[in-house]
Design a protein around this motif. Structure first.
Motif, PDB file in Angstrom:
ATOM      1  N   ARG A 117       0.877  -1.179   0.000  1.00 16.79           N
ATOM      2  CA  ARG A 117       0.000   0.000   0.000  1.00 16.79           C
ATOM      3  C   ARG A 117       0.916   1.231   0.000  1.00 16.79           C
ATOM      4  O   ARG A 117       1.211   1.795   1.053  1.00 16.79           O
ATOM      5  N   PRO A 118       1.373   1.652  -1.186  1.00 13.18           N
ATOM      6  CA  PRO A 118       2.394   2.704  -1.246  1.00 13.18           C
ATOM      7  C   PRO A 118       1.855   4.127  -1.190  1.00 13.18           C
ATOM      8  O   PRO A 118       2.644   5.077  -1.151  1.00 13.18           O
ATOM      9  N   PHE A 119       0.525   4.285  -1.179  1.00 14.33           N
ATOM     10  CA  PHE A 119      -0.032   5.633  -1.292  1.00 14.33           C
ATOM     11  C   PHE A 119      -0.651   6.128   0.017  1.00 14.33           C
ATOM     12  O   PHE A 119      -1.673   6.806   0.027  1.00 14.33           O
ATOM     13  N   ILE A 120      -0.011   5.798   1.144  1.00 12.24           N
ATOM     14  CA  ILE A 120      -0.494   6.325   2.426  1.00 12.24           C
ATOM     15  C   ILE A 120      -0.210   7.822   2.438  1.00 12.24           C
ATOM     16  O   ILE A 120       0.893   8.242   2.112  1.00 12.24           O
ATOM     17  N   ASP A 121      -1.181   8.608   2.853  1.00 12.16           N
ATOM     18  CA  ASP A 121      -0.932  10.046   2.922  1.00 12.16           C
ATOM     19  C   ASP A 121      -0.812  10.497   4.375  1.00 12.16           C
ATOM     20  O   ASP A 121      -1.243   9.815   5.307  1.00 12.16           O
ATOM     21  N   ARG A 122      -0.213  11.661   4.554  1.00  8.72           N
ATOM     22  CA  ARG A 122       0.050  12.170   5.897  1.00  8.72           C
ATOM     23  C   ARG A 122      -1.252  12.420   6.654  1.00  8.72           C
ATOM     24  O   ARG A 122      -1.319  12.227   7.876  1.00  8.72           O
ATOM     25  N   ALA A 123      -2.289  12.845   5.942  1.00  8.99           N
ATOM     26  CA  ALA A 123      -3.556  13.133   6.624  1.00  8.99           C
ATOM     27  C   ALA A 123      -4.102  11.884   7.309  1.00  8.99           C
ATOM     28  O   ALA A 123      -4.626  11.947   8.427  1.00  8.99           O
ATOM     29  N   LEU A 124      -3.981  10.722   6.653  1.00 11.00           N
ATOM     30  CA  LEU A 124      -4.436   9.474   7.263  1.00 11.00           C
ATOM     31  C   LEU A 124      -3.598   9.145   8.502  1.00 11.00           C
ATOM     32  O   LEU A 124      -4.132   8.765   9.551  1.00 11.00           O
ATOM     33  N   LEU A 125      -2.296   9.286   8.383  1.00  8.88           N
ATOM     34  CA  LEU A 125      -1.432   9.018   9.525  1.00  8.88           C
ATOM     35  C   LEU A 125      -1.732   9.975  10.680  1.00  8.88           C
ATOM     36  O   LEU A 125      -1.711   9.570  11.849  1.00  8.88           O
ATOM     37  N   ASP A 126      -2.032  11.207  10.347  1.00  7.22           N
ATOM     38  CA  ASP A 126      -2.393  12.159  11.404  1.00  7.22           C
ATOM     39  C   ASP A 126      -3.697  11.764  12.088  1.00  7.22           C
ATOM     40  O   ASP A 126      -3.847  11.934  13.314  1.00  7.22           O
ATOM     41  N   ARG A 127      -4.651  11.221  11.312  1.00  7.71           N
ATOM     42  CA  ARG A 127      -5.906  10.767  11.924  1.00  7.71           C
ATOM     43  C   ARG A 127      -5.653   9.598  12.879  1.00  7.71           C
ATOM     44  O   ARG A 127      -6.296   9.479  13.930  1.00  7.71           O
ATOM     45  N   VAL A 128      -4.723   8.726  12.510  1.00 10.35           N
ATOM     46  CA  VAL A 128      -4.362   7.625  13.407  1.00 10.35           C
ATOM     47  C   VAL A 128      -3.779   8.181  14.705  1.00 10.35           C
ATOM     48  O   VAL A 128      -4.161   7.774  15.814  1.00 10.35           O
ATOM     49  N   ARG A 129      -2.860   9.113  14.584  1.00 13.03           N
ATOM     50  CA  ARG A 129      -2.242   9.695  15.786  1.00 13.03           C
ATOM     51  C   ARG A 129      -3.290  10.397  16.652  1.00 13.03           C
ATOM     52  O   ARG A 129      -3.265  10.290  17.886  1.00 13.03           O
ATOM     53  N   ASP A 130      -4.221  11.111  16.009  1.00 17.04           N
ATOM     54  CA  ASP A 130      -5.272  11.781  16.770  1.00 17.04           C
ATOM     55  C   ASP A 130      -6.104  10.761  17.550  1.00 17.04           C
ATOM     56  O   ASP A 130      -6.518  11.008  18.690  1.00 17.04           O
ATOM     57  N   GLY A 131      -6.343   9.593  16.922  1.00 14.28           N
ATOM     58  CA  GLY A 131      -7.082   8.535  17.611  1.00 14.28           C
ATOM     59  C   GLY A 131      -6.343   8.028  18.826  1.00 14.28           C
ATOM     60  O   GLY A 131      -6.947   7.749  19.869  1.00 14.28           O
ATOM     61  N   PHE A 132      -5.015   7.906  18.719  1.00 13.58           N
ATOM     62  CA  PHE A 132      -4.218   7.521  19.884  1.00 13.58           C
ATOM     63  C   PHE A 132      -4.353   8.556  20.995  1.00 13.58           C
ATOM     64  O   PHE A 132      -4.477   8.216  22.177  1.00 13.58           O
ATOM     65  N   MET A 133      -4.302   9.824  20.615  1.00 11.78           N
ATOM     66  CA  MET A 133      -4.324  10.894  21.608  1.00 11.78           C
ATOM     67  C   MET A 133      -5.651  10.954  22.364  1.00 11.78           C
ATOM     68  O   MET A 133      -5.711  11.447  23.489  1.00 11.78           O
ATOM     69  N   THR A 134      -6.695  10.449  21.729  1.00 15.89           N
ATOM     70  CA  THR A 134      -8.001  10.445  22.412  1.00 15.89           C
ATOM     71  C   THR A 134      -8.241   9.151  23.185  1.00 15.89           C
ATOM     72  O   THR A 134      -9.345   8.923  23.689  1.00 15.89           O
ATOM     73  N   GLY A 135      -7.225   8.284  23.245  1.00 14.75           N
ATOM     74  CA  GLY A 135      -7.294   7.132  24.138  1.00 14.75           C
ATOM     75  C   GLY A 135      -7.753   5.826  23.537  1.00 14.75           C
ATOM     76  O   GLY A 135      -7.939   4.848  24.263  1.00 14.75           O
ATOM     77  N   HIS A 136      -7.961   5.737  22.230  1.00 14.60           N
ATOM     78  CA  HIS A 136      -8.403   4.479  21.628  1.00 14.60           C
ATOM     79  C   HIS A 136      -7.287   3.436  21.652  1.00 14.60           C
ATOM     80  O   HIS A 136      -6.121   3.755  21.439  1.00 14.60           O
ATOM     81  N   SER A 137      -7.668   2.193  21.868  1.00 14.01           N
ATOM     82  CA  SER A 137      -6.699   1.100  21.929  1.00 14.01           C
ATOM     83  C   SER A 137      -6.412   0.491  20.565  1.00 14.01           C
ATOM     84  O   SER A 137      -5.348  -0.107  20.370  1.00 14.01           O
ATOM     85  N   ALA A 138      -7.370   0.608  19.643  1.00 13.74           N
ATOM     86  CA  ALA A 138      -7.203   0.026  18.312  1.00 13.74           C
ATOM     87  C   ALA A 138      -7.952   0.893  17.301  1.00 13.74           C
ATOM     88  O   ALA A 138      -9.086   1.304  17.547  1.00 13.74           O
ATOM     89  N   LEU A 139      -7.308   1.134  16.159  1.00 15.01           N
ATOM     90  CA  LEU A 139      -7.883   1.998  15.129  1.00 15.01           C
ATOM     91  C   LEU A 139      -7.827   1.292  13.784  1.00 15.01           C
ATOM     92  O   LEU A 139      -6.793   0.714  13.416  1.00 15.01           O
ATOM     93  N   LEU A 140      -8.949   1.350  13.064  1.00 16.60           N
ATOM     94  CA  LEU A 140      -9.055   0.694  11.768  1.00 16.60           C
ATOM     95  C   LEU A 140      -9.432   1.724  10.703  1.00 16.60           C
ATOM     96  O   LEU A 140     -10.581   2.161  10.649  1.00 16.60           O
ATOM     97  N   PRO A 141      -8.499   2.131   9.831  1.00 18.80           N
ATOM     98  CA  PRO A 141      -8.881   2.988   8.707  1.00 18.80           C
ATOM     99  C   PRO A 141      -9.770   2.208   7.752  1.00 18.80           C
ATOM    100  O   PRO A 141      -9.472   1.061   7.410  1.00 18.80           O
TER     101      PRO A 141
END
Length: 401
Positions: A117-141
């Motif tokens: 999956r070579p087309f990961i964009d920064r916005a998606l990665l930022d959404r993952v990090r935001d999910g961590f910051m709000t306390g989620h244990s597992a995140l599924l894009p």
């Protein structure tokens, strides 16, 4: 505090598959196929290198792919904490190997990413990090399913239409608290369960709540040959690698019996002064060809201080430049030489010069151009003190495959 947490986001890139649907047994593993001039896996890893919150990276590869990986990794920019481990027969067990390799690296969270999956964009990665910051244990894009879904029988008949209102298509990177997903993977392996198709499935089995976040339409998994071809086209890889080089040279005229231009001797009351045969045209063209692959200039390869080149025919220099072009995967498409001289007359010898260039370079006559002009009696050329040459070469380089 945020910076400390950022540095503790580890990444596992799973790249141990064989990719049979993409012709893996014939064309090589799909993660090492070229798109946009680099391996698919290169683009995947670089996306994480470009994200400022990436911590240690573990790349899980097949034992047979060590050389392929080494060649790919040598092209990655900068330095980063990247380690390699060997995968297992299934993706599930390969991920476990990657998670084990992260042990002791101090990560609190981990992103698990498909290598293709070579087309990961920064916005998606930022959404993952935001999910961590709000306390989620597992995140599924994931993205909502937009196609109509049918269930069918073994003989190909439609059985029913599946409601799609609450369906989504899972993507990676799937993200977890490291210790939780590591324990879940270890438990699944110990229990002999090996039918999980992604890491979120293991989290669900282990009772870890999985939060869906918005995926990315561009974040596609490259599965077939067509997928790879389309990805290459998207990155501009279908465009030909055409390069143009220019060369310029000048030699002084002194009393003599003739000059050699483009390999053809022309009787004259002057000659060109130089360490070799002073063929100003071939010298300029040699530089033009070397320029197309960044190989320096004629002086780098044939220094005038070296006595072995004294009086040497300049076709040796041109043949050497052409050899370098071909060794680098280039094909000479066209060469053009412009001679600037008051005398001798070039016109009567032009066709012989073109034929000589064709013979030396091994290209057709129509791809060889020789022109001449005077300097209207201006400057050193106008005063018949020297002859100048300007050369241009066009070369097409094949892309690595």
């Amino acid at each position: 505090m945020e910076q400390e947490r950022d540095r503790r986001i580890g990444v596992v890139v799973v790249a141990a598959g064989r990719g049979e649907r993409a012709g893996g047994t014939v064309d090589g593993p799909k993660q090492y196929r070229q798109i946009g001039g680099h391996a698919v896996l290169w683009h995947t890893i670089k996306a994480f290198l470009d994200w400022p919150h990436t911590g240690p990276i573990i790349v899980v590869i097949h034992p047979d792919d060590e050389d392929l990986y080494r060649l790919m990794a040598a092209q990655l920019p900068g330095s980063h904490d990247i380690a390699v481990t060997f995968g297992a027969p299934t993706r599930q067990l390969s991920v476990l190997q990657g998670l084990r390799s992260l042990a002791g690296k101090g990560v609190s969270h981990v992103l698990i990413q498909d290598g293709v999956r070579p087309f990961i964009d920064r916005a998606l990665l930022d959404r993952v990090r935001d999910g961590f910051m709000t306390g989620h244990s597992a995140l599924l894009p994931a993205l909502p399913v937009t196609d109509t879904i049918k269930r069918f029988s073994s003989d190909g008949r439609v059985v029913t239409t599946v409601p799609r209102d609450d369906l989504c298509a899972a993507q990676t990177p799937q993200a977890f608290k490291y210790e939780a997903i590591f324990r879940a993977h270890e438990a699944a392996a110990t229990s002999g369960l090996n039918g999980f198709t992604d890491d979120a499935s293991i989290a669900e089995w282990a009772g870890i709540p999985v939060q869906v976040i918005e995926g990315s339409a561009d974040n596609v998994k490259l599965t077939t040959r067509k997928d790879i071809a389309m990805a290459d086209e998207k990155l501009g890889g279908s465009l030909p690698d055409v390069r143009t080089g220019n060369g310029y040279d000048v030699h002084q005229l002194i009393p003599g019996d003739g000059v050699t231009l483009c390999g053809i001797f022309i009787p004259h009351d002057q000659k060109l002064m130089g360490h070799s045969d002073a063929d100003v045209a071939l010298h300029a063209l040699t530089d033009a060809l070397l320029a197309t692959c960044g190989a320096g200039d004629i002086g780098d390869h044939f220094p005038p201080s070296d006595p072995q080149w004294k009086g040497a025919p300049s076709r040796i220099f041109l043949e050497h430049a052409a050899k370098i072009i071909r060794q680098n995967g280039g094909t000479i498409m066209n060469v053009d030489v412009s001679l600037i001289a008051e005398a001798p007359k070039v016109g009567p010898h032009r066709e012989a010069m073109r034929q000589k260039l064709s013979d030396i370079l091994g290209i057709s006559l129509e791809r060889c151009s020789v022109k001449a002009t005077t300097n209207e009696k201006i400057g050193f050329v106008g005063r018949r003190e020297g002859i100048a040459a300007i050369a241009t070469a066009s070369v097409v380089f094949r892309r690595a495959s």
